[in-house]
Structures are given as structure tokens and as C-alpha cells.
Design an enzyme around this catalytic site. Structure first.
Site, PDB file in Angstrom:
ATOM      1  N   ASP A  87     -74.393-124.778 -15.724  1.00 15.26           N
ATOM      2  CA  ASP A  87     -75.099-125.556 -16.751  1.00 15.26           C
ATOM      3  C   ASP A  87     -76.364-126.205 -16.204  1.00 15.26           C
ATOM      4  O   ASP A  87     -77.339-126.380 -16.921  1.00 15.26           O
ATOM      5  CB  ASP A  87     -74.166-126.611 -17.343  1.00 15.26           C
ATOM      6  CG  ASP A  87     -73.248-125.949 -18.352  1.00 15.26           C
ATOM      7  OD1 ASP A  87     -72.203-125.422 -17.940  1.00 15.26           O
ATOM      8  OD2 ASP A  87     -73.618-125.899 -19.539  1.00 15.26           O
ATOM      9  N   ASN A 125     -70.971-127.013 -13.724  1.00 20.74           N
ATOM     10  CA  ASN A 125     -70.421-126.010 -14.652  1.00 20.74           C
ATOM     11  C   ASN A 125     -69.148-126.607 -15.255  1.00 20.74           C
ATOM     12  O   ASN A 125     -68.763-127.745 -14.932  1.00 20.74           O
ATOM     13  CB  ASN A 125     -70.150-124.693 -13.916  1.00 20.74           C
ATOM     14  CG  ASN A 125     -69.864-123.546 -14.883  1.00 20.74           C
ATOM     15  OD1 ASN A 125     -70.644-123.309 -15.814  1.00 20.74           O
ATOM     16  ND2 ASN A 125     -68.757-122.856 -14.722  1.00 20.74           N
ATOM     17  N   ARG A 159     -72.807-122.730 -27.909  1.00 23.87           N
ATOM     18  CA  ARG A 159     -72.524-123.393 -26.637  1.00 23.87           C
ATOM     19  C   ARG A 159     -72.859-122.436 -25.502  1.00 23.87           C
ATOM     20  O   ARG A 159     -73.108-121.264 -25.755  1.00 23.87           O
ATOM     21  CB  ARG A 159     -71.054-123.837 -26.577  1.00 23.87           C
ATOM     22  CG  ARG A 159     -70.122-122.726 -27.068  1.00 23.87           C
ATOM     23  CD  ARG A 159     -68.855-122.601 -26.355  1.00 23.87           C
ATOM     24  NE  ARG A 159     -69.032-122.364 -24.943  1.00 23.87           N
ATOM     25  CZ  ARG A 159     -69.355-121.184 -24.402  1.00 23.87           C
ATOM     26  NH1 ARG A 159     -69.576-120.104 -25.132  1.00 23.87           N
ATOM     27  NH2 ARG A 159     -69.474-121.063 -23.087  1.00 23.87           N
ATOM     28  N   GLY A 160     -72.813-122.964 -24.266  1.00 23.80           N
ATOM     29  CA  GLY A 160     -73.215-122.150 -23.120  1.00 23.80           C
ATOM     30  C   GLY A 160     -74.694-122.410 -22.871  1.00 23.80           C
ATOM     31  O   GLY A 160     -75.502-122.398 -23.819  1.00 23.80           O
TER      32      GLY A 160
HETATM   33  O1  MRU Z   1     -69.003-126.780 -22.947  1.00 22.34           O
HETATM   34  P1  MRU Z   1     -69.572-125.396 -22.912  1.00 22.34           P
HETATM   35  O2  MRU Z   1     -68.685-124.389 -23.554  1.00 22.34           O
HETATM   36  O3  MRU Z   1     -70.997-125.361 -23.438  1.00 22.34           O
HETATM   37  O4  MRU Z   1     -69.641-125.058 -21.369  1.00 22.34           O
HETATM   38  C1  MRU Z   1     -70.259-123.873 -20.975  1.00 22.34           C
HETATM   39  C2  MRU Z   1     -70.143-123.569 -19.548  1.00 22.34           C
HETATM   40  O5  MRU Z   1     -69.700-124.365 -18.743  1.00 22.34           O
HETATM   41  C3  MRU Z   1     -70.680-122.243 -19.097  1.00 22.34           C
HETATM   42  O6  MRU Z   1     -69.966-121.767 -18.001  1.00 22.34           O
HETATM   43  C4  MRU Z   1     -72.139-122.419 -18.688  1.00 22.34           C
HETATM   44  O7  MRU Z   1     -72.886-122.957 -19.739  1.00 22.34           O
HETATM   45  C5  MRU Z   1     -72.750-121.165 -18.249  1.00 22.34           C
HETATM   46  S1  MRU Z   1     -73.088-120.122 -19.608  1.00 22.34           S
HETATM   47  C6  MRU Z   1     -73.856-118.728 -19.172  1.00 22.34           C
END
Ligand code: MRU
Length: 350
Positions: free
Chosen positions: A237, A247, A46-47
Site C-alpha cells: 500500500d 500492506n 480497494r487495493g
Molecule cells: O484494505 P484493502 O483491501 O484496500 O487492502 C489492500 C491491500 O493490502 C493490498 O495488498 C495492497 O493494496 C496491494 S494491491 C495491488
């Protein structure tokens, strides 16, 4: 600590299973595209930048054994797999960016033998991984300059090593400041409902020896009022062409609080997170996830009546007027965003 969130190993995708943290650091090996789809959907990986890396390798994984005899057949396989991976999660721009980037290599080399095209896809996917490692260090380089000795920084979700290939965006800025000898303290919002802040960000900051304090999401306002936050830094994101930024859900609230308390609010993200095809944040697709994520604590302990109605958007959009600056791998972008984003990205793609 040198950790790689994602890499290609023994002809498979090797991932940290992030659903197991902080209890165990466990790796999984993926050698079919359905398992990768599930790993993305259920947040084992994820991320935004890590999703880009996974999607790039995923395209290669999906077509490496294609039996296509000519480019036409191969291209159909590729399109089908690209659509499949794209259906895993909608918000992070990096996922689509990586798919488009790897697929475009096939088209550009359509006259070459299929075996060579497959090799080129693999090389492109590897390049995405290498570039992310460099881009995050560059975000750290630019963002580190904004951090003063003894700053206290508030962050949400996880925008660190685990959300990227091996360094982080928002947390990359903090790592760089520390490498430069600055003292920093970090407050981490637990990040309901899936607790990426509590489970992942605290884990990786502690491993790096950074002074970290976990707070409930609803503590942020009080903390700011008490004068305990110097800066907010979050990841992203997807960033629209006017700077509106999607985000993790809760980021928008932090930005409003920061403005109210005169605290700078920074977004850190690589260029691959920008979506210049959309005018503003209204066009960013926001993922809505299952009710169980909210009604149960990490899918285990019920904390709400079984059939209660739930609204569970995974992300929100922070309007550009609440963002002090966007820290990218190509430099820091300040308002007016529409003009300055175009200028930076255009210069970069020349
Ligand atoms: O649902 P997730 O855990 O994938 O969400 C991730 C985020 O919101 C992060 O802050 C974003 O992807 C930035 S990662 C460098």
C-alpha cells in the site's frame, strides 16, 4: 477472463462492487463524489493501484460541472475536492499520488480556459488507468523471472486484477509465470477481518485456472514448517524511501515466518506506491477501521460480544530487512533499499 475493475463509461465511473464477490460479479456506476468516497471507504473499490485510478477519475468527476469562472475559483473547488477524496482512506500512497498528479495538471495549465483544463484533467485520469495496466504487466515481466516451474507461492489479501485496473501486482507475477508455461500453486491467506483473500483472491485465481488453496491466516507457519511454501509474494500500500512496506495486516507476520524458514519474501508494487517523502515505515499512516469488521463475520453474523474492545488496524509495516526484493514496473530492487530505490526512481524520472 478479461475483467476491468474500474473505467470511465457513459460519463460515470464504472466499478466492480467488490463487497458482492464472490457471490456476484456486479458493477456500479458512480456519478457523484460522495458516492465515490463511500465506495472507497467501504471497500467497493480497494487495493492501492485501483484506489489511485479511482481517485484520479474522482477528481475529474468532482470538478467537471464546476461553475468556476476563473482559475482562482476553479483551483479552490479542486483543492476542496482533493481534500475530500484524500479523507476516504489514509494508507495507500497511490490514492494521494493520483490526486496530486491530476491536480498538478490544472496548475500547469492555469492560463488555459477552464473547459480545456477540465479536459486535461480527464486525460490525465485516463492516463493513470492506462499506465497502471502497463505497469502491472511490467511487474509481471520482471517478477515472472523469479518464479520457477512447480513453485508454490503464498500470498495475502488481494493484489490481483481486483486491486488494480486489470492485471494485478503480486498476482500479476503469478499470471505471467503461468503465461510462460510454468506450473504454479498458490496458497491464499483468508485475510481476516474482511477476507479479501478468501473472497477475492481465490475467486480471481480460480477464474484464471490457477491451482489455488485457501488457508486460515494462522495456518501459514505450519505450512512453511512442512516445507510447502517456496516463496511469499505480497502487494504493497505504501513503500517508504528505505523499503519499509505497509500492506494488509498480517503481512509483517508472514515476513517474519518466511525469514525463520529461509523462504524468500517478495513485495510487488508499481513506482506509484513509493513514498520518497518519508524516511521509514514509522511515518506511514495506518488506517484503523471499525470494530464491527472484527466482531461480525462480514457485517452479518456476530462472533464476539457486542461491546468487546477491538483493535483493528487495516495494515502493518514490514521492515526492509525482511524483504528479499521489491518487484516494480521498472525492475527488481534488492537491498540496500535506500540507495537502490533512489537510484531506480531517479533514473525513471529523468
Ligand atoms: O484494505 P484493502 O483491501 O484496500 O487492502 C489492500 C491491500 O493490502 C493490498 O495488498 C495492497 O493494496 C496491494 S494491491 C495491488
Amino acid at each position: 477472463m478479461r475483467i476491468k475493475t474500474i473505467e470511465w463509461k457513459n460519463n460515470k465511473i464504472k466499478l466492480i462492487d467488490q463487497t458482492k464477490l464472490p457471490k456476484k460479479l456486479e458493477y456500479i456506476y458512480i456519478n457523484d463524489i460522495k458516492s465515490l468516497w463511500k465506495a472507497i471507504k467501504f471497500l467497493q473499490v480497494r487495493g492501492a493501484p485501483a484506489l489511485g485510478a479511482a481517485a484520479g477519475l474522482g477528481i475529474y468527476l468532482a470538478v467537471k460541472d464546476s461553475k468556476a469562472k476563473n482559475f482562482n475559483e476553479f483551483s479552490k473547488d479542486l483543492d476542496k475536492q482533493a481534500r475530500y477524496i484524500s479523507s476516504s482512506r489514509p494508507t495507500a500512497r497511490n490514492l494521494f499520488w493520483a490526486i496530486e498528479r491530476v491536480c498538478s495538471i490544472a496548475l500547469r495549465n492555469k492560463n488555459k480556459p477552464i473547459s480545456i483544463i477540465k479536459e486535461l484533467l480527464f486525460k490525465e485520469a485516463q492516463k493513470i488507468i492506462e499506465e497502471d495496466a502497463t505497469a502491472c504487466r511490467s511487474i509481471g515481466f520482471h517478477g515472472g523471472k523469479l518464479i520457477k516451474n512447480n513453485d508454490t507461492i503464498l500470498t495475502i489479501c488481494n493484489a490481483g486484477i481486483l486491486a488494480t485496473v486489470d492485471y494485478g501486482t503480486a498476482l500479476g507475477v503469478i499470471y505471467k509465470a503461468k503465461e510462460e508455461g510454468k506450473k504454479v500453486k498458490v496458497f491464499v491467506c483468508e485475510t481476516r477481518p474482511l477476507l479479501q483473500g478468501a473472497r477475492l483472491t481465490t475467486w480471481e485465481l480460480m477464474k484464471k485456472g490457477i491451482d489455488v488453496t485457501l488457508i486460515c491466516d494462522n495456518t501459514a507457519a505450519a505450512l512453511m514448517k512442512e516445507g510447502k511454501v517456496d516463496k511469499v509474494i505480497t502487494g504493497a500500500d505504501r513503500i517508504a524511501s528505505n523499503g519499509d512496506t505497509a500492506n494488509k495486516i498480517g503481512t509483517f507476520g508472514l515476513a517474519i515466518l518466511a525469514q525463520n524458514h529461509n523462504i524468500p519474501f517478495y513485495v510487488a508494487a508499481p513506482i506509484s506506491t513509493f513514498d520518497l517523502s518519508i524516511r521509514n515505515g514509522k511515518f506511514i499512516p495506518i488506517e484503523e477501521r471499525n470494530a464491527e469488521e472484527v466482531t461480525q463475520i462480514f457485517f452479518k453474523q456476530p462472533i464476539a460480544p457486542r461491546n468487546v474492545k477491538v483493535y483493528n488496524p487495516a495494515f502493518d509495516v514490514t521492515p526492509n530487512n525482511l524483504i528479499t526484493a521489491i518487484i516494480t514496473d521498472k525492475g527488481i530492487i534488492k537491498p540496500p533499499y535506500k540507495k537502490n530505490i533512489r537510484r531506480l526512481i531517479k533514473v525513471d524520472s529523468r
